[in-house]
Design a protein around this motif. Structure first.
Motif, PDB file in Angstrom:
ATOM      1  N   ALA A  61       0.888  -1.270   0.111  1.00 17.92           N
ATOM      2  CA  ALA A  61      -0.008  -0.170   0.079  1.00 17.92           C
ATOM      3  C   ALA A  61       0.719   1.236   0.005  1.00 17.92           C
ATOM      4  O   ALA A  61       1.951   1.207   0.612  1.00 17.92           O
ATOM      5  CB  ALA A  61      -0.801   0.141   1.119  1.00 17.92           C
ATOM      6  N   SER A  62       0.367   2.345  -0.726  1.00 21.94           N
ATOM      7  CA  SER A  62       1.040   3.613  -0.650  1.00 21.94           C
ATOM      8  C   SER A  62       0.027   4.688  -0.506  1.00 21.94           C
ATOM      9  O   SER A  62      -1.003   4.740  -1.039  1.00 21.94           O
ATOM     10  CB  SER A  62       1.635   3.907  -2.119  1.00 21.94           C
ATOM     11  N   SER A  63       0.104   5.449   0.818  1.00 18.64           N
ATOM     12  CA  SER A  63      -0.475   6.679   1.165  1.00 18.64           C
ATOM     13  C   SER A  63      -0.356   7.589   0.059  1.00 18.64           C
ATOM     14  O   SER A  63      -1.439   8.286  -0.315  1.00 18.64           O
ATOM     15  CB  SER A  63      -0.143   7.175   2.494  1.00 18.64           C
ATOM     16  N   ARG A  64       0.843   7.735  -0.341  1.00 18.60           N
ATOM     17  CA  ARG A  64       1.056   8.923  -1.254  1.00 18.60           C
ATOM     18  C   ARG A  64       0.064   8.678  -2.464  1.00 18.60           C
ATOM     19  O   ARG A  64      -0.323   9.572  -3.194  1.00 18.60           O
ATOM     20  CB  ARG A  64       2.431   9.264  -1.720  1.00 18.60           C
ATOM     21  N   ARG A  65       0.254   7.234  -3.178  1.00 19.79           N
ATOM     22  CA  ARG A  65      -0.553   7.140  -4.179  1.00 19.79           C
ATOM     23  C   ARG A  65      -2.112   6.817  -4.185  1.00 19.79           C
ATOM     24  O   ARG A  65      -2.814   6.652  -4.942  1.00 19.79           O
ATOM     25  CB  ARG A  65       0.067   5.808  -4.730  1.00 19.79           C
ATOM     26  N   ASN A  66      -2.435   6.382  -2.714  1.00 15.25           N
ATOM     27  CA  ASN A  66      -3.877   6.105  -2.042  1.00 15.25           C
ATOM     28  C   ASN A  66      -4.250   5.088  -3.094  1.00 15.25           C
ATOM     29  O   ASN A  66      -5.396   4.959  -3.649  1.00 15.25           O
ATOM     30  CB  ASN A  66      -4.745   7.406  -2.582  1.00 15.25           C
ATOM     31  N   ALA A  67      -3.276   3.744  -2.899  1.00 15.27           N
ATOM     32  CA  ALA A  67      -3.637   2.795  -3.799  1.00 15.27           C
ATOM     33  C   ALA A  67      -2.956   1.683  -3.098  1.00 15.27           C
ATOM     34  O   ALA A  67      -1.849   1.671  -2.425  1.00 15.27           O
ATOM     35  CB  ALA A  67      -3.084   2.817  -5.224  1.00 15.27           C
ATOM     36  N   ALA A  68      -3.284   0.371  -3.365  1.00 14.80           N
ATOM     37  CA  ALA A  68      -2.709  -0.649  -2.720  1.00 14.80           C
ATOM     38  C   ALA A  68      -3.016  -2.082  -3.895  1.00 14.80           C
ATOM     39  O   ALA A  68      -3.852  -1.968  -4.595  1.00 14.80           O
ATOM     40  CB  ALA A  68      -3.598  -1.172  -1.620  1.00 14.80           C
ATOM     41  N   VAL A  69      -2.006  -2.830  -3.781  1.00 17.35           N
ATOM     42  CA  VAL A  69      -2.177  -4.037  -4.771  1.00 17.35           C
ATOM     43  C   VAL A  69      -2.213  -5.160  -3.805  1.00 17.35           C
ATOM     44  O   VAL A  69      -1.424  -5.305  -2.753  1.00 17.35           O
ATOM     45  CB  VAL A  69      -0.793  -3.945  -5.499  1.00 17.35           C
ATOM     46  N   PHE A  70      -2.768  -6.243  -4.601  1.00 15.86           N
ATOM     47  CA  PHE A  70      -2.793  -7.351  -3.754  1.00 15.86           C
ATOM     48  C   PHE A  70      -2.219  -8.665  -4.623  1.00 15.86           C
ATOM     49  O   PHE A  70      -2.470  -8.704  -5.846  1.00 15.86           O
ATOM     50  CB  PHE A  70      -4.360  -7.880  -3.387  1.00 15.86           C
ATOM     51  N   THR A  71      -1.371  -9.500  -3.997  1.00 19.16           N
ATOM     52  CA  THR A  71      -0.877 -10.536  -4.812  1.00 19.16           C
ATOM     53  C   THR A  71      -0.960 -11.801  -4.032  1.00 19.16           C
ATOM     54  O   THR A  71      -1.114 -12.025  -2.930  1.00 19.16           O
ATOM     55  CB  THR A  71       0.595 -10.387  -4.762  1.00 19.16           C
ATOM     56  N   ALA A  72      -1.368 -12.857  -4.845  1.00 15.01           N
ATOM     57  CA  ALA A  72      -1.643 -14.372  -4.453  1.00 15.01           C
ATOM     58  C   ALA A  72      -0.872 -15.343  -5.014  1.00 15.01           C
ATOM     59  O   ALA A  72      -0.751 -15.257  -6.084  1.00 15.01           O
ATOM     60  CB  ALA A  72      -3.289 -14.658  -4.547  1.00 15.01           C
ATOM     61  N   THR A  73      -0.467 -16.216  -4.389  1.00 12.97           N
ATOM     62  CA  THR A  73       0.580 -17.275  -4.792  1.00 12.97           C
ATOM     63  C   THR A  73      -0.151 -18.772  -4.237  1.00 12.97           C
ATOM     64  O   THR A  73      -0.330 -18.651  -2.902  1.00 12.97           O
ATOM     65  CB  THR A  73       1.859 -17.020  -4.368  1.00 12.97           C
TER      66      THR A  73
END
Length: 248
Positions: A166-178
């Motif tokens: 997550a990045s507060s500056r980008r106001n975005a988050a990515v999710f990864t699954a393995t």
């Protein structure tokens, strides 16, 4: 990207994406020799980037090889090269040069013909998938390379290993699954953002890979994963397979 020495643990994603300058890279590689956690994170980020890049690759149909090999069998071999006469009329020169060029073009057409026809039939779909994958890769890379990126790992109830960046500056988050098991027919994995106990839809993930969470993660405290009917649900209908706090 300027970081203090105490921020070395935040550079795994930027290192894996090649976003560090030479001095930062050298310093972080020194850090990697002593930090098992960062080595693991850098490896996972490299694998994620590779999976995204492979998303647009498609193998040509098996029939293409058969057509190519059959066409090659019918192409005559070029004659041996002989010294040119001292004086050759202009028309003779053109004909002599045209013959090997024509034969070479025939070989190239035979070898590439099957694949070219197949590619032209799928060109528009190729372009659409490439643009979509590029947009996804750009969005994911922006979060992973953010100077304030924070990472948290978890394990779902079905055994899948998960990572949220997550990045507060980008106001975005990515999710990864393995290791995410394939959902049953008519089912899909749905992601959620937990806003003070209210679960809001945040996208889907059907297999191993990485997705950018939809919605606004700014005020969310956790990411959830449930198994829902195909098409998704307005709210979770099953027990969460994962409820993982977002990195602070």
């Amino acid at each position: 990207m300027k970081q203090h020495a105490t921020d070395a643990h935040t550079l795994s994603a930027a290192y894996a994406l090649g976003a560090l300058d030479s001095a930062e890279r050298a310093g972080f590689e020194d850090h990697l020799r002593e930090c098992d956690a960062c080595r693991q994170e850098a490896t996972e980020f490299r694998e994620t980037a590779a999976r995204l890049a492979a998303a647009v690759s498609q193998a040509p149909p098996v029939s293409a090889r058969t057509r190519v090999m059959a066409a090659v069998e019918g192409v005559r071999q070029l004659p041996p090269r002989l010294p040119a006469p001292a004086a050759v009329p202009a028309l003779g020169v053109l004909r002599r040069k045209a013959l090997p060029l024509a034969l070479a073009a025939g070989v190239a057409a035979a070898v590439l013909g099957g694949a070219t026809v197949w590619q032209s039939q799928h060109a528009q779909e190729y372009e659409r998938q490439a643009r979509q994958s590029q947009r996804q890769l750009d969005a994911v890379s922006a979060v992973l390379a953010a100077s304030d990126a924070r990472t948290v790992h978890g394990r779902a109830a079905n055994g899948a290993f998960t990572t949220v960046v997550a990045s507060s500056r980008r106001n975005a988050a990515v999710f990864t699954a393995t290791g995410l098991p394939a959902p049953a027919a008519g089912r899909t994995y749905q992601l959620w953002l937990d806003h003070d106990g209210t679960m809001r839809p945040a996208g889907f993930i059907d297999h191993d890979g990485t997705v950018v969470l939809s919605g606004d993660p700014a005020d969310a405290g956790a990411v959830g994963l449930t198994l829902e009917p195909a098409g998704g649900s307005a709210r979770p209908t099953t027990t969460p397979l994962l409820l993982m706090a977002l990195p602070a």
